[in-house]
Design an enzyme around this catalytic site. Structure first.
Site, short mmCIF file in Angstrom:
data_model
loop_
_atom_site.label_atom_id
_atom_site.label_comp_id
_atom_site.label_asym_id
_atom_site.label_seq_id
_atom_site.Cartn_x
_atom_site.Cartn_y
_atom_site.Cartn_z
N ASN A 7 17.01 -9.26 -0.23
CA ASN A 7 17.32 -10.31 -1.21
C ASN A 7 17.90 -9.78 -2.51
OD1 ASN A 7 16.39 -12.81 0.21
ND2 ASN A 7 14.45 -11.70 0.21
N TYR B 230 14.39 -11.89 -12.70
CA TYR B 230 15.20 -10.72 -12.37
C TYR B 230 16.44 -10.54 -13.22
CZ TYR B 230 12.17 -11.07 -8.32
OH TYR B 230 11.07 -11.17 -7.51
N ASN C 155 14.12 0.61 -4.56
CA ASN C 155 13.51 -0.69 -4.81
C ASN C 155 13.36 -1.35 -3.44
OD1 ASN C 155 12.72 -3.26 -5.42
ND2 ASN C 155 14.18 -3.53 -7.11
N ASP D 239 6.41 5.82 6.10
CA ASP D 239 6.47 6.97 7.01
C ASP D 239 7.79 7.72 6.88
OD1 ASP D 239 4.58 5.46 9.77
OD2 ASP D 239 3.92 6.47 7.93
N HIS E 115 10.99 -1.14 -9.65
CA HIS E 115 10.94 -2.61 -9.57
C HIS E 115 11.50 -3.19 -10.86
CE1 HIS E 115 8.61 -2.51 -5.92
NE2 HIS E 115 7.85 -1.58 -6.48
#
Ligand code: CA2
Length: 144
Positions: free
Chosen positions: A11, A23, A72, A85, A98
């Site tokens: 997104n 944002y 991010n 992982d 972020h």
């Protein structure tokens, strides 16, 4: 001098188009330009995907090709053991990034899996924080 990978999750291609109150109004293309300017002579590989496997593939590429990763992971931050992982295989510094302060938001955003491997976490500076992360990464990797 290997590149710094800047990886963005789902997104974030919509950055600047929706939820500017959270944002901001800066688009992802503008964020990329800010990152490249902040990087100076250091090469940058800048990617965004809504597909978890593509992000994992870029992390695998970074293992041999990058000096550092800024990521991010967006919503995958809280859900993806697969991305965790993959990041565990990366030998260099990792900055989890972020735009918003995830710890001041809803509880679903409070438990980052990526923070378990990240060298550092930057959250809450808005889109303007991306060049800060690039400059911090350059300090971390030195003149490798
Ligand atoms: O603050 C951040 O950077 C986040 O990683 C953004 C994620 C969110 O799930 C994390 O909790 C925090 C969401 C990315 C969605 O970005 C959008 C941007 C514009 C319009 C809609 C969504």
């Amino acid at each position: 001098m290997k590149p710094i990978f800047v990886l963005n999750g789902p997104n974030l291609n919509r950055l600047g188009k929706r939820e500017p109150e959270i944002y901001g109004h800066t688009t992802l293309a503008e964020v990329e330009a800010m990152c490249r300017e902040a990087a100076g002579e250091r090469p940058i590989r800048f990617h965004q995907s809504n597909i978890e496997g593509e992000i994992i593939n870029w992390i695998h590429e970074a293992i041999d090709e990058a000096d550092g990763i800024i990521i991010n992971p967006a919503a995958f931050t809280f859900t993806s053991i697969a991305i965790l992982d993959a990041l565990k295989q990366f030998p260099g510094p990792i900055i989890e990034f972020h735009i918003s302060n995830i710890h001041r938001r809803e509880a679903i955003y409070h438990n980052s899996l990526v923070s378990k491997i990240a060298t550092a976490v930057i959250a809450g500076l808005g889109p303007q924080g991306y060049p800060f992360a690039v400059r911090a990464m350059i300090d971390l990797v030195g003149r490798r």
